[in-house]
Scaffold this active site. Structure first.
Site, PDB file in Angstrom:
ATOM      1  N   GLU A 112     -76.417 -12.508 -37.979  1.00  0.00           N
ATOM      2  CA  GLU A 112     -76.170 -13.665 -38.860  1.00  0.00           C
ATOM      3  C   GLU A 112     -76.333 -14.978 -38.088  1.00  0.00           C
ATOM      4  OE1 GLU A 112     -72.397 -11.940 -40.382  1.00  0.00           O
ATOM      5  OE2 GLU A 112     -73.163 -12.575 -42.328  1.00  0.00           O
ATOM      6  N   GLU A 134     -72.731  -3.812 -41.929  1.00  0.00           N
ATOM      7  CA  GLU A 134     -71.317  -3.889 -42.313  1.00  0.00           C
ATOM      8  C   GLU A 134     -70.903  -2.895 -43.403  1.00  0.00           C
ATOM      9  OE1 GLU A 134     -73.272  -6.461 -41.754  1.00  0.00           O
ATOM     10  OE2 GLU A 134     -72.205  -8.146 -40.871  1.00  0.00           O
TER      11      GLU A 134
END
Ligand code: NAI
Length: 694
Positions: A112, A134
């Site tokens: 990210e 995730e």
């Protein structure tokens, strides 16, 4: 924590945390400070972000996540996520071009950060992983991943990556547009990054521009509507609503892409907070991250024993299990020998490894040198002499104790005097197999799961005379081949086969009670099991289950006629000749050539079905899970399992026990102790002592 170097008019920013680079309040704070200094320094015209550690940035610090999950409310979790979002946004919109120089794995929050940069260069090395995994831990991205990735590569490819949590190698990441450029070697990384900065790029991302449009179509374009209607249905089909993280991730993409980018980030943080507050996220992180990592530290390893000195491994039997175990050993770098009695089997085993290596080579998961090395580690033979000096022998011949006893006698003279002998038996008690060997202290159970090249668990079974030395070596071996080891004491079926057997039997009982077969299979998947019990019985083979039952009856001198396997085995194996998938006939029919299997239509004749009211569904679902939990508790109380962590991790990695619950023991916490006990009692009163919990 952060190192800054000036390189002409550019700045190099390196992450270097003491153990591993992770995002936590301190590291994000330090990064923010360093970033601010660069953004406000007029002499700096561009920034390269990289790492001095093996990894680029491993993502969120799991301890921080755990603290948030244990003690924070949704508002606090939202704030924690928003802190990270703000820093990444500052980097992205600070007006100076930033490039992520990805020297090692960039996962979760790590990728990210790279997404918030304006350009990404990565080293093309097979061990580097890139992506947003995730959802595989019951979580979802909370650092802008659900907003930037679809804006960068389009909704469809982004959703696939987000919902499957795929970890890509650099080549795949490049192909899908997650990184812009690959370099061959790590020492070319900074140079390539600076080269991009020299081209005087703009320090902005396209989605910050007013005229930006999503690649592949907006949410409400025809394509967008199609994607979402199909994806939500597929997700439901796959997860039955058991994974809030994946669902929230989809919601964040759907909602966030219809509003301005900044608003989208807020939506993501809100869903992130909801996800982290769920019992499922807590359960999965506890077992699949914390528990799994704990087992990889080998807590059961006797401390005072030197590291294993294993270089040559021999596998007896090149069948379905033996060939896959050999592949795994060769991949770990061991000189590996496969011994069988059939030339044809050896040739099949050779082909098996060859095809897997070939595929890995094509997908660039292996370099040509690694592929060559792996194949040259493998040897195939019909002669015991070739096994001479083996430090570890793993027996994987047919499940027949007489055959096993005779191959032990034949191989023992060739094992290194300090070496160990292991059996891959799935059911036979290890101590009884060890008896005839004369080397019981050096004998142990190493139970792999099929397909052994993919399944991550290794169940290590201590016989009553197995020495600490043998256990220590086995654990070192497990670690080297990249498996997660659990250690159990000896008993019939050990931990995994015994508990997993109760699941299949519960399905058999339901069938015999008149529950329609299709309903059994569907409800089992709704309970969170990866495969229905009838399909699983076919995979394992009904005849194998029946053989094991009869072997147990013979060994113990008892009749087990009230075991449902007795009735099902007699019917399917002896009367109907439908022993399972191997014979293309069991509970299912297996039409040839790419058609899907379907339930045998004549099942109804043998098991007349009743109408099951929908109000009974939750009871059937509970039966599947509670029967396994009750059996696991018994195994723990009998001292066969020494820690609940082994049970939780083993149940998910071994046979896929409903992962969202955190495993067979965590299930109790997930359900709530009081509710669990009441429900178990209700089931025990209605269906019998197999549900009894004391
Ligand atoms: P398999 O039938 O595919 O292979 C057995 C192999 O042993 C055959 O290739 C056969 O030629 C060979 N063999 C027979 N006598 C031999 C001898 N004297 N020397 C060398 N090789 C000999 O069986 P599979 O499925 O690979 O099972 C092997 C063992 O692994 C069994 O003990 C089974 O319980 C255990 N196991 C099986 C699992 C499965 O899912 N199939 C999972 C975990 C354990």
């Amino acid at each position: 924590m952060i190192e800054l170097i000036k390189e002409g008019e550019y700045a190099l920013l390196f992450w270097k945390m003491p153990r591993v680079n992770v995002l936590n309040p301190e590291s994000v704070g330090s990064f923010h400070e360093a970033l601010e200094a660069l953004l406000t320094d007029d002499t700096v015209k561009g920034i390269v972000i990289s790492s001095r550690n093996k990894e680029f940035l491993a993502g969120a610090d799991i301890q921080t996540l755990q603290q948030l999950m244990e003690s924070a409310d949704e508002r606090q979790i939202y704030e924690a996520s928003w802190q990270v979002q703000k820093v990444f946004l500052r980097l992205e919109s600070g007006g100076k071009p930033a490039v992520a120089a990805i020297n090692g794995s960039a996962l979760g929050g790590g990728y990210e950060l790279a997404l918030a940069c304006h350009y990404r260069v990565a080293v093309a090395a097979p061990q580097i992983e890139i992506g947003l995994p995730e959802t595989t831990l019951g979580l979802m991205p909370g650092g802008g991943g659900t907003q930037r990735l679809p804006r960068k590569i389009g909704i469809m490819p982004a959703l696939e990556l987000l919902l499957e949590g795929r970890r890509l190698n650099p080549w795949e990441a490049h192909k899908l547009g997650l990184v812009e450029v690959l370099v061959e070697k790590s020492d070319e990384l900074i140079e390539a990054s600076l080269r991009w900065l020299h081209s005087k790029p703009r320090g902005s991302n396209p989605w910050l521009e007013p005229d930006y449009s999503l690649p592949g179509g907006e949410v409400h374009s025809q394509a967008g509507r199609q994607i979402f209607s199909v994806t939500i249905a597929r997700l439901r089909e796959k997860t039955y609503g058991n994974y809030p993280g994946a669902y929230h991730c989809l919601c964040a993409v759907y909602e966030g892409l219809q509003v301005p980018f900044l608003e989208g980030l807020r939506i993501e943080s809100r869903y992130f907070a909801k996800t982290l507050s769920s019992r499922t996220a807590r359960a999965m992180v506890n077992t699949l991250f914390i528990g799994r990592n704990k087992l990889l530290e080998l807590p059961h390893r006797p401390a005072d024993i030197a590291p294993a000195a294993i270089s040559k491994v021999a596998i007896l039997g090149g069948g379905m299990m033996g060939r896959a175990i050999a592949y795994v050993c060769a991949a770990a770098g061991y000189e590996t020998w496969v011994k069988d009695i059939s030339e044809t089997v050896l040739e099949q085993a050779r082909r098996f490894s060859h095809d897997l290596v070939e595929k890995a080579l094509q997908r660039q998961r292996l370099s040509p040198q690694q592929a060559h090395q792996q194949l040259s580690n493998l040897h195939y033979t019909l002669k015991y002499e070739d096994l001479s000096g083996a430090d570890l022998v793993i027996e994987a011949v047919f499940e027949d104790r007489h055959l096993k006893a005779s191959v032990y006698q034949e191989v023992i003279p060739f094992i290194h005097p300090e070496g160990i002998l292991a059996s891959n038996t799935s059911t036979l008690p290890i101590s009884s197999l060890a008896e005839s060997t004369g080397i019981a202290p050096r004998f142990i159970g190493l139970h792999f799961f099929s397909p052994a090249e993919r399944m991550p668990l290794l169940e290590i079974i201590m016989g009553k005379d197995t020495s600490p030395h043998t256990l220590a070596w086995s654990l070192d071996f497990a670690k080297k081949i990249g498996k997660v080891p659990i250690v159990v004491r000896d008993s019939r079926g050990f931990f995994t086969s015994r508990v997993f057997g109760t699941y299949v039997r519960e399905g058999f009982r339901m069938l015999m009670e008149g529950v329609p077969a299709a309903l059994i299979e569907n409800l089992a998947r709704q309970a969170g099991m990866p495969v229905g019990p009838l399909a699983l019985a076919d995979e394992v083979s009904i005849s194998l289950m029946y053989d094991i039952l009869r072997q147990t009856e013979a060994d113990l001198g008892v009749s087990l006629s009230d075991d449902p396997v007795s009735y099902i085995g007699k019917l399917f194996v002896e009367e109907l000749g439908r022993p399972g998938k191997k014979a293309q006939a069991g509970f299912y029919e297996y039409p040839s050539q790419g058609q899907r299997k379907y339930l045998w239509p004549r099942l109804k004749e043998y098991f007349p079905s009743r109408t099951v009211p929908t109000s009974e569904y939750s009871e059937l679902i509970d039966r599947f899970l509670y029967v396994q939990v009750a059996e696991s508790l018994r195994i723990y109380q009998e001292g066969i399992l020494q820690s609940k962590t082994d049970g939780n991790v083993g149940s998910i990695l071994g046979w896929g026990f409903a992962p969202f619950t955190g495993g067979v023991f965590h299930f109790i916490e997930w359900t709530g102790e009081k509710t669990f006990r009441e429900r178990a009692k209700f089931l025990a009163d209605k269906y019998g002592p197999r549900f009894l919990v004391v």
